[in-house]
Design a protein around this motif. Sequence first.
Motif, PDB file in Angstrom:
ATOM      1  N   GLY B  40       0.789  -1.227   0.000  1.00 13.11           N
ATOM      2  CA  GLY B  40       0.000   0.000   0.000  1.00 13.11           C
ATOM      3  C   GLY B  40       0.816   1.268   0.000  1.00 13.11           C
ATOM      4  N   GLN B  41       2.137   1.131  -0.060  1.00 13.09           N
ATOM      5  CA  GLN B  41       2.989   2.310  -0.011  1.00 13.09           C
ATOM      6  C   GLN B  41       3.765   2.465  -1.315  1.00 13.09           C
ATOM      7  OE1 GLN B  41       5.216   2.785   3.619  1.00 13.09           O
ATOM      8  NE2 GLN B  41       3.651   1.757   4.842  1.00 13.09           N
ATOM      9  N   LYS B  42       4.559   3.511  -1.383  1.00 13.76           N
ATOM     10  CA  LYS B  42       5.271   3.756  -2.634  1.00 13.76           C
ATOM     11  C   LYS B  42       6.524   2.897  -2.725  1.00 13.76           C
ATOM     12  CE  LYS B  42       7.844   7.803  -0.985  1.00 13.76           C
ATOM     13  NZ  LYS B  42       8.083   9.250  -1.228  1.00 13.76           N
ATOM     14  N   VAL B  43       7.044   2.843  -3.905  1.00  9.83           N
ATOM     15  CA  VAL B  43       8.251   2.066  -4.175  1.00  9.83           C
ATOM     16  C   VAL B  43       9.467   2.850  -3.665  1.00  9.83           C
ATOM     17  CG1 VAL B  43       9.639   1.023  -5.998  1.00  9.83           C
ATOM     18  CG2 VAL B  43       7.146   1.050  -6.192  1.00  9.83           C
ATOM     19  N   GLU B  44      10.342   2.144  -2.948  1.00  9.75           N
ATOM     20  CA  GLU B  44      11.519   2.813  -2.351  1.00  9.75           C
ATOM     21  C   GLU B  44      12.803   2.192  -2.869  1.00  9.75           C
ATOM     22  OE1 GLU B  44      10.406   3.719   2.167  1.00  9.75           O
ATOM     23  OE2 GLU B  44      10.140   1.607   1.641  1.00  9.75           O
ATOM     24  N   PHE B  45      13.755   3.020  -3.168  1.00 10.76           N
ATOM     25  CA  PHE B  45      15.063   2.567  -3.625  1.00 10.76           C
ATOM     26  C   PHE B  45      15.844   1.947  -2.468  1.00 10.76           C
ATOM     27  CE2 PHE B  45      19.010   2.642  -5.896  1.00 10.76           C
ATOM     28  CZ  PHE B  45      19.974   3.086  -5.004  1.00 10.76           C
ATOM     29  N   LEU B  46      16.483   0.823  -2.740  1.00  9.91           N
ATOM     30  CA  LEU B  46      17.366   0.204  -1.743  1.00  9.91           C
ATOM     31  C   LEU B  46      18.836   0.383  -2.120  1.00  9.91           C
ATOM     32  CD1 LEU B  46      15.607  -3.207  -1.000  1.00  9.91           C
ATOM     33  CD2 LEU B  46      15.645  -1.165   0.429  1.00  9.91           C
ATOM     34  N   VAL B  47      19.193  -0.103  -3.318  1.00 10.57           N
ATOM     35  CA  VAL B  47      20.617  -0.155  -3.660  1.00 10.57           C
ATOM     36  C   VAL B  47      20.789  -0.235  -5.164  1.00 10.57           C
ATOM     37  CG1 VAL B  47      20.687  -2.679  -3.522  1.00 10.57           C
ATOM     38  CG2 VAL B  47      22.766  -1.381  -3.063  1.00 10.57           C
ATOM     39  N   SER B  48      21.891   0.311  -5.650  1.00 18.69           N
ATOM     40  CA  SER B  48      22.266   0.133  -7.051  1.00 18.69           C
ATOM     41  C   SER B  48      23.654  -0.493  -7.110  1.00 18.69           C
ATOM     42  CB  SER B  48      22.232   1.453  -7.816  1.00 18.69           C
ATOM     43  OG  SER B  48      23.100   2.395  -7.242  1.00 18.69           O
ATOM     44  N   PHE B  49      23.927  -1.183  -8.190  1.00 19.98           N
ATOM     45  CA  PHE B  49      25.122  -2.029  -8.288  1.00 19.98           C
ATOM     46  C   PHE B  49      25.671  -1.892  -9.684  1.00 19.98           C
ATOM     47  CE2 PHE B  49      27.328  -5.544  -6.241  1.00 19.98           C
ATOM     48  CZ  PHE B  49      27.812  -6.323  -7.274  1.00 19.98           C
ATOM     49  N   TYR B  50      26.973  -1.619  -9.761  1.00 21.28           N
ATOM     50  CA  TYR B  50      27.604  -1.455 -11.069  1.00 21.28           C
ATOM     51  C   TYR B  50      29.042  -1.916 -10.978  1.00 21.28           C
ATOM     52  CZ  TYR B  50      29.946   0.882 -14.959  1.00 21.28           C
ATOM     53  OH  TYR B  50      30.706   1.154 -16.068  1.00 21.28           O
ATOM     54  N   ASN B  51      29.485  -2.634 -11.964  1.00 19.30           N
ATOM     55  CA  ASN B  51      30.877  -3.051 -12.036  1.00 19.30           C
ATOM     56  C   ASN B  51      31.280  -3.822 -10.782  1.00 19.30           C
ATOM     57  OD1 ASN B  51      33.291  -3.220 -13.449  1.00 19.30           O
ATOM     58  ND2 ASN B  51      34.116  -1.363 -12.533  1.00 19.30           N
ATOM     59  N   ASN B  52      30.390  -4.705 -10.375  1.00 16.38           N
ATOM     60  CA  ASN B  52      30.632  -5.599  -9.239  1.00 16.38           C
ATOM     61  C   ASN B  52      30.778  -4.907  -7.895  1.00 16.38           C
ATOM     62  OD1 ASN B  52      30.496  -8.142 -10.514  1.00 16.38           O
ATOM     63  ND2 ASN B  52      32.508  -7.791 -11.400  1.00 16.38           N
ATOM     64  N   GLU B  53      30.213  -3.731  -7.784  1.00 16.18           N
ATOM     65  CA  GLU B  53      30.186  -3.125  -6.464  1.00 16.18           C
ATOM     66  C   GLU B  53      28.984  -2.212  -6.323  1.00 16.18           C
ATOM     67  OE1 GLU B  53      33.975  -1.179  -6.260  1.00 16.18           O
ATOM     68  OE2 GLU B  53      33.239   0.634  -7.224  1.00 16.18           O
ATOM     69  N   ILE B  54      28.650  -1.922  -5.070  1.00 17.80           N
ATOM     70  CA  ILE B  54      27.543  -1.033  -4.791  1.00 17.80           C
ATOM     71  C   ILE B  54      27.914   0.377  -5.236  1.00 17.80           C
ATOM     72  CG2 ILE B  54      26.235   0.078  -2.947  1.00 17.80           C
ATOM     73  CD1 ILE B  54      26.344  -2.592  -1.425  1.00 17.80           C
ATOM     74  N   SER B  55      27.045   0.985  -6.045  1.00 14.88           N
ATOM     75  CA  SER B  55      27.308   2.361  -6.472  1.00 14.88           C
ATOM     76  C   SER B  55      26.547   3.363  -5.605  1.00 14.88           C
ATOM     77  CB  SER B  55      26.965   2.556  -7.944  1.00 14.88           C
ATOM     78  OG  SER B  55      25.642   2.159  -8.207  1.00 14.88           O
ATOM     79  N   GLU B  56      25.435   2.955  -5.072  1.00 10.76           N
ATOM     80  CA  GLU B  56      24.690   3.815  -4.165  1.00 10.76           C
ATOM     81  C   GLU B  56      23.753   2.964  -3.320  1.00 10.76           C
ATOM     82  OE1 GLU B  56      21.868   6.454  -5.878  1.00 10.76           O
ATOM     83  OE2 GLU B  56      21.774   7.713  -4.106  1.00 10.76           O
ATOM     84  N   LYS B  57      23.513   3.392  -2.109  1.00 11.07           N
ATOM     85  CA  LYS B  57      22.528   2.719  -1.273  1.00 11.07           C
ATOM     86  C   LYS B  57      21.748   3.746  -0.485  1.00 11.07           C
ATOM     87  CE  LYS B  57      25.951   1.756   2.329  1.00 11.07           C
ATOM     88  NZ  LYS B  57      26.600   0.705   3.155  1.00 11.07           N
ATOM     89  N   SER B  58      20.525   3.381  -0.146  1.00 12.54           N
ATOM     90  CA  SER B  58      19.677   4.279   0.620  1.00 12.54           C
ATOM     91  C   SER B  58      19.874   4.015   2.108  1.00 12.54           C
ATOM     92  CB  SER B  58      18.217   4.082   0.235  1.00 12.54           C
ATOM     93  OG  SER B  58      17.728   2.857   0.751  1.00 12.54           O
ATOM     94  N   GLU B  59      19.232   4.860   2.895  1.00  9.98           N
ATOM     95  CA  GLU B  59      19.318   4.711   4.353  1.00  9.98           C
ATOM     96  C   GLU B  59      18.619   3.441   4.836  1.00  9.98           C
ATOM     97  OE1 GLU B  59      18.331   7.330   2.676  1.00  9.98           O
ATOM     98  OE2 GLU B  59      16.145   7.383   2.866  1.00  9.98           O
ATOM     99  N   ILE B  60      17.743   2.895   3.998  1.00  9.94           N
ATOM    100  CA  ILE B  60      17.075   1.637   4.346  1.00  9.94           C
ATOM    101  C   ILE B  60      18.057   0.475   4.294  1.00  9.94           C
ATOM    102  CG2 ILE B  60      15.232   0.037   3.698  1.00  9.94           C
ATOM    103  CD1 ILE B  60      13.927   2.406   2.214  1.00  9.94           C
TER     104      ILE B  60
END
Lengths: 116, 115
Positions: B40-60
């Motif tokens: 019932g809630q909106k979609v939230e970003f968790l993490v992005s991954f590029y070149n075998n490593e995390i490129s960004e992550k959220s506070e979640i």
Amino acid sequence: AQKITQTQPGMFVQEKEAVTLDCTYDTSDPSYGLFWYKQPSSGEMIFLIYQGSYDQQNATEGRYSLNFQKARKSANLVISASQLGDSAMYFCAMREPPYGNNRLAFGKGNQVVVIP
Amino acid sequence: EPEVTQTPSHQVTQMGQEVILRCVPISNHLYFYWYRQILGQKVEFLVSFYNNEISEKSEIFDDQFSVERPDGSNFTLKIRSTKLEDSAMYFCASSEIRDRGSGYTFGSGTRLTVV
């Protein structure tokens, strides 16, 4: 601060009529991308349409068109000739730089029910 | 039409257990993502991954979560010690390049229920 705002309550639409779903966004960057996704009751996220901030023309994809008003920071989705299968949640989302930040920020969605 | 494949479609797990959610992104895509949607809630970003490593992550995305690309095709999200509030739909997505819109493709999601 909320980046994507979708405030319309649930909408009932007569089959074959057009429906407009509102989306306003907040960004200070001149380069960004705007997306609309459809989520039927089965839960999957289906990409509908994309508008880049530098695109000169409003995006269209079949029965979907995007009414992009950059100065007003709005990107409303228009669904023409509604079909029963259009009943779903519709989410507006934005991607903005800086590059390296590739996340999409979603709005809370608009519920659409198409009635025969 | 190429698609992102997620397994399982549904998972029920007991609180405190570890779960691994699996995704097969589109083969020529370079960027991979996990999002979640609490009911019932909106979609939230968790993490992005590029070149075998995390490129960004959220506070979640705290220490409870990890991502891995164990081979050339799979992309996994591990939740180490599940909590009731982890119950959600988890979406995997992939994109070809960063700055074209239509390249984002979402999988059909894994509905995780923690009991």
